[in-house]
Design an enzyme around this catalytic site. Structure first.
Site, PDB file in Angstrom:
ATOM      1  N   LYS A 102      34.118  40.531  44.056  1.00  0.00           N
ATOM      2  CA  LYS A 102      35.501  40.102  43.827  1.00  0.00           C
ATOM      3  C   LYS A 102      35.902  38.890  44.675  1.00  0.00           C
ATOM      4  O   LYS A 102      36.726  38.089  44.266  1.00  0.00           O
ATOM      5  CB  LYS A 102      36.483  41.251  44.079  1.00  0.00           C
ATOM      6  CG  LYS A 102      36.533  42.233  42.933  1.00  0.00           C
ATOM      7  CD  LYS A 102      37.717  43.172  43.035  1.00  0.00           C
ATOM      8  CE  LYS A 102      37.781  44.082  41.830  1.00  0.00           C
ATOM      9  NZ  LYS A 102      36.734  45.135  41.859  1.00  0.00           N
ATOM     10  N   GLU A 124      48.403  42.344  41.914  1.00  0.00           N
ATOM     11  CA  GLU A 124      48.483  43.795  41.926  1.00  0.00           C
ATOM     12  C   GLU A 124      47.132  44.325  42.372  1.00  0.00           C
ATOM     13  O   GLU A 124      46.127  43.618  42.331  1.00  0.00           O
ATOM     14  CB  GLU A 124      48.799  44.329  40.529  1.00  0.00           C
ATOM     15  CG  GLU A 124      47.617  44.350  39.563  1.00  0.00           C
ATOM     16  CD  GLU A 124      47.131  42.971  39.153  1.00  0.00           C
ATOM     17  OE1 GLU A 124      47.963  42.027  39.150  1.00  0.00           O
ATOM     18  OE2 GLU A 124      45.938  42.830  38.869  1.00  0.00           O
ATOM     19  N   SER A 389      27.152  45.044  41.694  1.00  0.00           N
ATOM     20  CA  SER A 389      28.424  44.355  41.948  1.00  0.00           C
ATOM     21  C   SER A 389      29.007  44.634  43.330  1.00  0.00           C
ATOM     22  O   SER A 389      29.729  43.805  43.870  1.00  0.00           O
ATOM     23  CB  SER A 389      29.434  44.707  40.859  1.00  0.00           C
ATOM     24  OG  SER A 389      29.577  46.107  40.731  1.00  0.00           O
TER      25      SER A 389
HETATM   26  C1  LIG Z   1      36.347  45.918  40.757  1.00  0.00           C
HETATM   27  C2  LIG Z   1      34.917  46.220  40.703  1.00  0.00           C
HETATM   28  C3  LIG Z   1      34.218  46.261  39.468  1.00  0.00           C
HETATM   29  C4  LIG Z   1      34.889  46.083  38.152  1.00  0.00           C
HETATM   30  O1  LIG Z   1      35.423  44.835  37.912  1.00  0.00           O
HETATM   31  P1  LIG Z   1      34.820  43.812  36.870  1.00  0.00           P
HETATM   32  O2  LIG Z   1      35.892  42.814  36.711  1.00  0.00           O
HETATM   33  O3  LIG Z   1      34.519  44.559  35.606  1.00  0.00           O
HETATM   34  O4  LIG Z   1      33.588  43.255  37.469  1.00  0.00           O
HETATM   35  C5  LIG Z   1      32.853  46.489  39.496  1.00  0.00           C
HETATM   36  N1  LIG Z   1      32.192  46.700  40.649  1.00  0.00           N
HETATM   37  C6  LIG Z   1      32.824  46.673  41.842  1.00  0.00           C
HETATM   38  C7  LIG Z   1      32.029  46.906  43.079  1.00  0.00           C
HETATM   39  C8  LIG Z   1      34.207  46.437  41.913  1.00  0.00           C
HETATM   40  O5  LIG Z   1      34.816  46.424  43.104  1.00  0.00           O
END
Ligand SMILES: *Cc1c(COP(=O)(O)O)cnc(C)c1O
Length: 406
Positions: A102, A124, A389
């Site tokens: 993010k 938000e 992610s």
């Molecule tokens: C917020 C988040 C997501 C989901 O958000 P996307 O916009 O779909 O990428 C996925 N993995 C993690 C670790 C997150 O913090």
């Protein structure tokens, strides 16, 4: 590469169109006042993102503050464990500062705010991950930061609320309706309407009115660009398949954008939660229908009144009733295959990756790992690159309480 009549060699020139549409999805369905604000951001972004000063500053931030490039790790023990000869790899966004992808778009959005002469960023947050990433970016640039958060979420996410406050953000409690993410979005938009001369709204995924889905994709594309180069450098070839989880779809869009023009199978993974009954999952592309919410045209899960349906996932970062407009488009033309994994498969993958590789994934990311493992079992040979992610530190209390130690 041509795919269903779309030339992916020139795709980024033509998608989205001038009004922010990916096919029939996207656009900006907002009040006339906000239209103006969106146009201002759009025009500023178009100019600023091409300036060599902006590009150089963002590169420096990524290298010296965020810790980019993040590596790719080969998962030797997990690959052997599956035993089909398929090689699994992960792109380590968990090693990005603040522990997830993010920050890639938050640093970009906050840098844009600085170049536009704005004093404040507004957003938000649901589980608090976006709020923490944006508060981090705001602290870095010396911007004010207002984070709108439902009262219920504030109670549930105390550590992230504390992080935001320590980073200097103002956390504003939203007490309307169900007091969670949807109401927080409405409150943040209302505030932005009043303050757009001095502030910029920073969305948390490839969602919302144009130009946000494009901006966030562009800022996240560093993930896919790095990953493609690293993977080819490591193995001498492209992966056979690329996998990422899809909530709103920002980590997935970042990863996918590096491989759309390649002969690579691409998979987006949605959360099936407890099962296919409405309310038990958040798999909007699999079970949803066209509709408009939060200012853009999308594929969404609707309740009996056509409003966004309540959704559920074991991963709070994935429980959103729609997906980014570009995912809807890539879904319809078939360039990306969207599929689901449930909570149980996700939690299994969470423990398996931790035990076999020494990497504790975020529960969101564990969805992609679970799907990558399933895929590897069916493939026979080749390679799968998974976007990891984020890291699982934020999920420890929840995992211990709900599942214990397996
Ligand atoms: C917020 C988040 C997501 C989901 O958000 P996307 O916009 O779909 O990428 C996925 N993995 C993690 C670790 C997150 O913090």
């Amino acid at each position: 590469m041509d795919f269903n009549g779309i030339n992916f060699g020139t795709y980024f020139k033509h998608y989205p169109d001038a009004n922010g549409y990916f096919g029939k999805y996207g656009g900006a369905y907002v009040s006339p006042e906000l239209q103006e604000a969106m146009k201002e951001i759009s025009a500023a972004y178009q100019t600023i993102c091409k300036s060599s000063k902006f590009i150089a500053e963002l590169r420096k931030i990524r290298r010296e503050f965020q810790g980019r490039p993040t590596p790719i790790s080969y998962l030797e023990r997990l690959s052997n464990h599956i035993g089909t000869g398929v090689q699994l790899y992960v792109k380590r966004e968990d090693l990005n500062h603040t522990g997830a992808h993010k920050l890639n778009h938050c640093m970009g959005e906050a840098l844009l705010a600085k170049y536009m002469g704005k004093k404040k960023v507004i957003a938000e947050t649901g589980a608090g991950q976006h709020g923490v990433a944006l508060a981090t970016a705001a602290a870095y640039f010396g911007l004010e930061c207002d984070i709108y958060m439902g009262a219920v979420d504030i109670k549930k996410q105390a550590p992230n609320v504390a992080r935001m406050k320590i980073l200097g953000a103002r956390v504003i409690e939203v007490t309307e309706g169900l007091q969670t993410l949807k109401e927080a979005v409405d409150a943040a938009f209302d505030a932005y309407c009043k303050e757009y001369k001095d502030a910029i709204y920073c969305i948390g995924s490839v969602l919302g009115p144009h130009p946000f889905p494009t901006m966030v994709r562009d800022f996240q594309s560093v993930v896919g660009i790095e990953a493609r180069e690293q993977f080819v450098g490591m193995t001498g070839e492209l992966p056979d398949a690329v996998v990422a989880c899809v909530g709103g779809g920002s980590n997935a869009m970042g990863m996918f954008s590096g491989f759309l023009n390649d002969p690579v199978d691409i998979y987006g993974v949605e959360p099936l939660g407890r099962g296919p009954k409405l309310g038990d999952h958040a798999a909007s592309l699999k079970y949803g229908e066209p509709g408009i919410m939060h200012g853009f045209s999308t594929i969404m899960l609707k309740d009996e009144n056509g409003e966004p349906a309540p959704v559920y996932s074991v991963a709070s970062g994935l429980d959103y009733p729609a997906s980014g407009p570009e995912h809807c488009f890539l879904h319809d033309i078939g360039r990306v295959k969207y599929d689901v994994v449930n909570d149980e498969e996700t939690i299994d993958a969470f423990f398996t990756l931790s035990r076999l590789e020494g990497i504790i994934p975020a529960i969101e990311s564990a969805h992609a790992v679970a799907y990558g493992m399933k895929l590897a079992k069916t493939m026979g040979k080749g390679s799968v690159l998974i976007c990891l992610s984020g890291r699982g530190d934020k999920d420890m209390d929840y995992i211990i309480e709900k599942y214990g130690i397996r």
